[in-house]
Structures are given as structure tokens and as C-alpha cells.
Design an enzyme around this catalytic site. Structure first.
Site, PDB file in Angstrom:
ATOM      1  N   ARG A  38      -9.591  -1.358  10.150  1.00  0.00           N
ATOM      2  CA  ARG A  38      -8.188  -1.808  10.197  1.00  0.00           C
ATOM      3  C   ARG A  38      -7.858  -2.544  11.496  1.00  0.00           C
ATOM      4  NH1 ARG A  38      -5.475   3.447   7.092  1.00  0.00           N
ATOM      5  NH2 ARG A  38      -5.595   2.489   5.042  1.00  0.00           N
ATOM      6  N   LYS A 199      -8.259   9.861 -13.671  1.00  0.00           N
ATOM      7  CA  LYS A 199      -7.128  10.231 -14.527  1.00  0.00           C
ATOM      8  C   LYS A 199      -6.257   9.063 -14.951  1.00  0.00           C
ATOM      9  CE  LYS A 199      -6.708  14.969 -12.993  1.00  0.00           C
ATOM     10  NZ  LYS A 199      -5.833  15.981 -12.427  1.00  0.00           N
ATOM     11  N   GLY A 380      -2.178   2.495  -1.678  1.00  0.00           N
ATOM     12  CA  GLY A 380      -0.899   2.578  -2.381  1.00  0.00           C
ATOM     13  C   GLY A 380      -0.258   1.228  -2.635  1.00  0.00           C
TER      14      GLY A 380
END
Length: 399
Positions: A38, A199, A380
């Protein structure tokens, strides 16, 4: 995508103060930074501003201190790692607003760099408190957002500052937005998406949005089992969310109406236990899975068929592995398809964009991370973009 200003739009910034939002939420072990990816992503923006003569103040969060000063989450701990990547001395300032920052700005010369304290030590950061925004902005001339990974949060330093100071996208943010626009904003068709992972529940919104955007949706990982079960396939003791088969069928119907072809594995690799190279390993048709077996990867013939699909496409978006890739040999399908995508990208017939932590790990494991057109390290924010949501930090730049 609405237009946003970049560093190319800056005039003379000599001696001016730049507030630059970067992502320094770095993995640490025993007080040492274990991965500087990063920092390296932010370096081009930081160094360009310094070379142009700005005084560069870096803003970032670190961990989740929830509005309290927590010494183990002070950004003073990453200064050494940042200096190493930038090859320059970096000052640490233990505040983000007020006189201490003002005095530090007075000490800095044109081209100097400072890191301000963890923005989340202040309660107003996550609340996007206008008073905190004003106080931070008071010490600066302009704002640069180079933290796409935090762009899905409407915080003081990711969104608020863009409304009170002239705002620009940094080089890393710019590259990310341009890549994402090529992938789903104004892509060259046909478009394929690979969505894997354990999932369905965690990627419901992604799947619902993608079937209206892409021509081919390839579903892998544990989530494929839920779709197979929805179609009446007995998946044995595979990981499967049986309570979501109704939702899976709705997604398949929406895909059908939108003209999106959904690809589920018809040949699978199964085993009675989840372990590396288990003795009960076998490859079979999806209708031949025994009651005591679990599906752990996509079979080689099915992967070959998926490779043929990619050869007909011009754009690919990838999020999530096809099998339980952390355990050998259930990494085979992910590696094989990733290598096909990489080869097509190298010859110029495919624009490939991938994102998400597991995905980056899987592509590194396949040895092809450098061959994809673009890899997003944002978790995210990348998922919310795949869901078709507007990201506050991005929207504020083009306001």
C-alpha cells in the site's frame, strides 16, 4: 463516470500544502510492517507532489481505535517503512488539525513530507464531522485522495475534505477509476465475470448487479454448490447454503431475462475429506457426487470450456477463486483459468480487471498477477463497485 480532476490539473504548487489521503492500514508483526504494497501504491502521488514543490501531509487511518488514542495504532509506527519506500525523510506529526499541524507546516520546506496521526483517533473522522473537516482543512491549500480502498466510506478525510478544498484524484486512485470504467463502466463487449468464494450470501448484491451488466457469469467456489443445489443437483456434503436456493433461482431467472449466460461447473473434483492430496480424490460429472463427498474444485474439462468462453470475450472482471485454492490440488482450476486470462491479456485480446484479497492471493499463486490489465487491492470498495454502488469518496471528487 463523471469527470474528476487529477494531478495533471494542478497549477504551480510550490510551497503549497497538500493533504493527501492514502492507505497506510498496513499488516504489522512485532512492530514491523510485513507488507509495504500500500505504501508502494501511494508513492508515485506522494513523490510527484514533493517534486512539484508542495509540502505533503499524509492522512491515513490504521486499525480500528474507535475515536481513542491507542499507542499500538499510532501511525508513528509506519514512518520507517514509508521512508524506506519513498527514499526520503518523513516527519511525524502527532495531530491531524490545529496549531501543532500549523507549526509543523511552518518547519517543512517545499518538497518535504509528513505523516499526520491516525485519523481514527478522532471521533469526528468516521462521523464525517464538518467541524473536524474544517479544522483539518485550515492548514492546507488543496486535497488529494489516493485511497480507493477507503472510498466506500464517507469519512472526514475520505469524503468531507473534498467539499471544502480543491480536490484531485491521486495517481493510484486515477488508475483504479480508469481501470474500473474500462471493466464495467464503458467496457468492450462481450464481458465475462468470474465470481468465486465460499458463500453466496456475501456476494448476493454483486451477483444480482452483474447479471444485468455482463454477457457471461462464471460462478465458482462454494457458492457454485448453492446454485447447483438450486437446479436440483445433489451436492453431497459440499459447502452449500441450502436456504438460499430460492434466491439463486431468482438470480438465474434475472440472468436469463438479461441475456446473460451463467456458467456452473458440470465436471467437478470431489473428495471425502478436505485435506491436501487426499486418497479419496476423484473427478466426476456433477450428477455423480456421492452423499459422503464434497465438491472442492472445478474439473479440467469444465475449465477448458470456461477458457473457450474467455477467448470469445473482450473484457473480464474477476473476484474470488474457483475452488478451495489454498489447498493442493484444489487450486488447479483457478490457476488454469487465470493463466488463460493472462495469456489473452498479453496478446491484447482481453482487458482483465481483478480485485479482492483472496483473488490477489490466487493470481499471485498462479504467477500471473503482473499479466492482468489491472489488479485492485481494495476489498470492500471493489466489492461495492461490483455491486453497482456509488462510492462516496469517488463521488465527492467529481462533485
Amino acid at each position: 463516470m463523471s469527470a474528476f480532476k487529477t494531478l495533471d490539473d494542478l497549477g504551480d504548487v510550490t510551497g503549497k500544502v497538500a493533504l493527501v489521503r492514502v492507505d497506510l492500514n498496513l499488516p504489522m508483526n512485532d512492530g514491523q510492517v510485513t507488507d509495504d504494497t500500500r505504501i508502494r501504491a501511494a508513492a508515485p502521488t506522494v513523490l510527484e507532489l514533493a517534486e512539484k514543490g508542495a509540502k505533503v501531509l499524509l492522512l491515513a487511518h490504521f486499525g480500528r481505535p474507535k475515536g481513542e488514542r491507542v499507542s499500538t495504532q499510532s501511525l508513528s509506527m509506519v514512518v520507517g517503512a514509508v521512508e524506506k519506500v519513498l527514499g526520503k525523510e518523513v516527519m511525524f506529526v502527532p495531530e491531524i488539525a490545529g496549531d501543532v499541524v500549523g507549526q509543523s507546516v511552518g518547519i517543512l520546506r517545499a518538497g518535504d513530507i509528513a505523516i499526520l496521526e491516525n485519523t481514527r483517533f478522532w471521533k469526528g473522522e468516521e462521523k464525517n464531522d464538518p467541524e473536524l473537516v474544517k479544522a483539518i482543512a485550515a492548514n492546507a491549500d488543496f486535497y488529494v485522495n489516493d485511497a480507493f480502498s477507503a472510498a466506500h466510506r464517507a469519512h472526514a478525510t475520505t469524503e468531507g475534505l473534498a467539499h471544502v478544498l480543491p480536490a484531485y484524484a491521486g495517481r493510484s486512485m486515477q488508475a483504479e477509476l480508469e481501470a474500473l470504467d474500462k471493466a464495467l463502466g464503458t467496457p468492450e463487449k462481450p464481458v465475462a465475470a468470474v465470481v468465486g468464494g465460499a458463500k453466496v450470501s456475501s456476494k448476493l448484491d454483486v451477483l444480482k448487479h452483474l447479471v444485468t451488466q455482463v454477457d457471461h457469469l462464471i460462478i465458482g467456489g462454494g457458492m457454485a454448490n448453492t446454485f447447483l443445489a438450486a437446479k436440483g443437483v445433489d451436492v453431497g456434503k459440499s459447502l452449500c447454503e441450502h436456504d438460499l436456493t430460492g434466491t439463486a433461482n431468482e438470480i438465474l431467472e434475472t440472468a436469463d431475462q438479461a441475456g446473460c449466460t451463467v456458467h456452473l461447473p458440470y465436471e467437478v473434483v470431489v473428495s471425502k475429506e478436505f485435506a491436501a492430496n487426499p486418497p479419496s480424490l476423484r473427478t466426476c460429472n456433477v450428477h455423480e457426487v456421492a452423499a459422503d463427498e464434497m465438491i472442492l474444485d472445478v474439473g479440467p474439462l469444465a475449465v477448458e470450456a470456461l477458457s473457450d468462453v474467455l477467448k470469445t470475450c473482450r473484457t473480464l472482471v474477476w473476484n474470488g477463486p474457483l475452488g478451495a485454492f489454498e489447498t493442493v490440488p484444489f487450486d488447479a482450476a483457478t490457476v488454469a483459468l487465470a493463466r488463460t486470462a493472462a495469456a489473452l491479456t498479453r496478446e491484447g485480446s482481453l482487458v482483465s480487471v481483478a480485485g479482492g484479497g483472496d483473488t490477489v492471493a490466487a493470481l499471485n499463486h498462479a504467477g500471473v498477477a503482473n499479466d492482468f490489465s489491472y489488479i485492485s487491492t481494495a476489498g470492500g470498495a471493489f466489492l461495492e463497485w461490483m455491486e453497482g454502488k456509488e462510492l462516496p469518496g469517488v463521488a465527492a471528487l467529481s462533485a
